[in-house]
Design an enzyme around this catalytic site. Structure first.
Site, PDB file in Angstrom:
ATOM      1  N   SER A   1      44.136  36.488  39.910  1.00 50.23           N
ATOM      2  CA  SER A   1      43.105  36.872  38.954  1.00 50.23           C
ATOM      3  C   SER A   1      43.120  35.995  37.704  1.00 50.23           C
ATOM      4  O   SER A   1      42.810  34.812  37.771  1.00 50.23           O
ATOM      5  CB  SER A   1      43.249  38.351  38.608  1.00 50.23           C
ATOM      6  OG  SER A   1      42.174  38.800  37.825  1.00 50.23           O
TER       7      SER A   1
ATOM      8  N   ASP B   1      36.895  35.177  35.272  1.00 51.46           N
ATOM      9  CA  ASP B   1      38.305  34.895  35.466  1.00 51.46           C
ATOM     10  C   ASP B   1      38.480  34.178  36.807  1.00 51.46           C
ATOM     11  O   ASP B   1      37.502  33.798  37.453  1.00 51.46           O
ATOM     12  CB  ASP B   1      39.128  36.181  35.399  1.00 51.46           C
ATOM     13  CG  ASP B   1      38.698  37.205  36.443  1.00 51.46           C
ATOM     14  OD1 ASP B   1      37.546  37.141  36.905  1.00 51.46           O
ATOM     15  OD2 ASP B   1      39.511  38.063  36.813  1.00 51.46           O
TER      16      ASP B   1
ATOM     17  N   ASP C   1      39.302  34.951  39.895  1.00 51.24           N
ATOM     18  CA  ASP C   1      38.729  35.466  41.151  1.00 51.24           C
ATOM     19  C   ASP C   1      37.376  36.121  40.937  1.00 51.24           C
ATOM     20  O   ASP C   1      36.830  36.734  41.858  1.00 51.24           O
ATOM     21  CB  ASP C   1      39.691  36.438  41.836  1.00 51.24           C
ATOM     22  CG  ASP C   1      39.899  37.732  41.053  1.00 51.24           C
ATOM     23  OD1 ASP C   1      39.703  37.727  39.827  1.00 51.24           O
ATOM     24  OD2 ASP C   1      40.270  38.742  41.679  1.00 51.24           O
TER      25      ASP C   1
ATOM     26  N   ASP D   1      36.185  38.709  39.415  1.00 50.22           N
ATOM     27  CA  ASP D   1      35.903  40.149  39.416  1.00 50.22           C
ATOM     28  C   ASP D   1      35.639  40.652  38.001  1.00 50.22           C
ATOM     29  O   ASP D   1      35.376  41.829  37.793  1.00 50.22           O
ATOM     30  CB  ASP D   1      37.017  40.957  40.097  1.00 50.22           C
ATOM     31  CG  ASP D   1      38.328  40.973  39.336  1.00 50.22           C
ATOM     32  OD1 ASP D   1      38.487  40.178  38.384  1.00 50.22           O
ATOM     33  OD2 ASP D   1      39.218  41.764  39.704  1.00 50.22           O
TER      34      ASP D   1
END
Length: 454
Positions: free
Chosen positions: A94, A237, A239, A241
């Site tokens: 992340s 960020d 990833d 999400d």
């Protein structure tokens, strides 16, 4: 949870999160889900292909068939898992530094594994009770195409596309070299926006900025907004999400403010929203204003998702939830954080009035965040003891849901252990900037003083 923490397993790649470790985790996952198909995706980190190979081998060894999706945002993997009705493993750290990587687990409903299932995986891993398949019953691994397109369509079809397109918006996008670079430019263009980008080449070393989109790292995006006269800036960020924003003047919008603004547009009387103990007074004010309830959980999407599930089972409406780091959930869309969908919902608001005006309605607060790093368990325990001592001596009203949150009426401060990094985090908020600064500094100095006495 011993391994999965607040948001999955994370650590230094090839030191803590090694291929050997990842293979064993995958064997435990395959054992718990009982074989069958399992999807596998990753973000753009340099260590991702290595760890994905190890995870695929571990799953195959316990009889799972692996759908290898390649590099994708975590919410795109969740979209695939839900559509296909299969569990998934995501290789991602992340917002952590480029040196790190990790593992997140998703159920066949597209939602993160609940806490009890994560604990079952940990138990199987600790006992090494793997259901190894006979040599002639091991699984297969195949490359799957089309997951990106499916995800893009799911986001575009779920928002007010015509309203956004009619506003003729210019969106400045900074996916930070992460997985959002593969999908978000197309999503915003299909929503009818003019899109300009920076740091939009997938690159696992993250040369343009760190994966965490905090205000201090968004200089490129702020300049791009001003240079192109964009209506809004969007940053993800690693990833994708999460989504954070920059207004039309090039000023960073805090995640607390964007969450509150999104909640103001989604909540109705009698609804409930869920956030973590890091919640800003902005969201408290919005919930009070619309006569909606607010529930607090420990930090981490896993905890928030679990509480939303409980409320949904009770028939309670939870149209929006999330944390002030840009991680927002719209459970009626999918019970998962989704940076591109969150950004599209924010574009719906910006289509009606400027981003700065959207945020003005939930303004009036100043935030300070800092952290004290530790090296080893002894120093960690010293810092936690110092935090407890500080809380005991404080006149503030204590909430110990996760760490120590002290409410003073005009302000609050929270000190808690990070679930993903060796840090003790400190959060403070007040209507006066000096008050927030003083609270954060006072706690930090108390913790640092304790370590110097060791």
């Amino acid at each position: 949870m011993r391994l999965f923490g607040s948001s999955g397993i994370r650590g230094t790649a090839n030191e803590e999160v090694t291929p050997e470790f990842s293979l064993r985790v995958a064997m435990a996952v395959g054992t718990v889900v009982g074989g069958g198909r399992v999807a596998l995706g990753r973000d753009t980190r340099a260590s991702g292909p290595m760890l994905a190979d190890a995870v695929a081998s571990g799953l195959v060894s316990v009889g799972c068939d692996v759908d290898r999706l390649g590099a994708l945002p975590t919410p795109a993997v969740q979209c695939y898992a839900e559509a296909e009705g299969v569990p998934a493993v995501v290789i991602t750290a992340s917002h952590n530094p480029p040196t790190d990587n990790g593992i997140k687990l998703v159920g066949p409903d597209g939602v993160e594994f609940p806490i009890e299932r994560l604990e079952r995986v940990e138990d199987v891993l600790a006992a090494e009770e793997f259901d190894r398949a006979p040599w002639n019953e091991t699984g297969d691994s195949r490359q799957v195409e089309g997951a990106r397109r499916r995800y893009v369509d799911s986001v575009v079809d779920a928002v007010a596309r015509e309203r956004i397109a009619a506003a003729d918006l210019t969106v400045a996008l900074d996916p930070g070299h992460g997985a959002g670079a593969l999908t978000s430019p197309g999503i915003f263009r299909e929503l009818g926006c003019r899109v300009v980008t920076v740091n939009a080449q997938p690159d696992g070393s993250f040369p343009g900025r760190d994966p965490e989109p905090v205000p201090d790292s968004l200089g490129d995006l702020k300049r791009l907004v001003r240079a192109t006269d964009a209506d809004v800036g969007v940053a993800h960020d690693g990833d994708a999400d999460r989504a954070v924003f920059v207004d039309e003047h090039g000023a960073a919008i805090t995640g607390d403010a964007s969450l509150a603004a999104l909640a103001a547009g989604a909540l109705s009387p009698g609804d409930r929203t869920v956030s973590a103990v890091t919640v800003s007074q902005r969201l408290v004010d919005v919930a009070d204003r619309v006569d909606a309830g607010l529930e607090l959980t420990p930090v981490g999407s896993t905890r928030i998702v679990s509480r939303i599930r409980d409320l949904q089972h009770q028939g309670v409406s939870v149209p929006v939830a999330g944390e002030g780091n840009g991680g927002v959930l719209f459970p009626e869309y999918r019970l998962a954080r989704d940076g591109a969908y969150t950004a599209a919902r924010f574009l719906e608001l910006v289509a009606e009035r400027p981003a700065s005006a959207v945020i003005a309605d939930v303004g009036g607060y100043h935030n300070r965040r800092t952290a004290v790093e530790y090296d080893g368990d002894a120093e960690r325990e010293t810092l936690l003891d110092a935090a407890a001592t500080y809380a005991d001596a404080s006149p503030g009203e204590l909430d110990a849901t996760d760490g120590y949150r002290l409410n003073f009426g005009d302000a609050w401060v929270l000190v808690r252990e990070s679930g993903t990094e060796p840090k003790i985090r400190i959060y403070a908020e007040a209507r006066e900037n000096d008050r927030a600064e003083h609270l954060a500094t006072d706690v930090r100095e108390a913790l640092e003083t304790a370590t110097t006495k060791c």
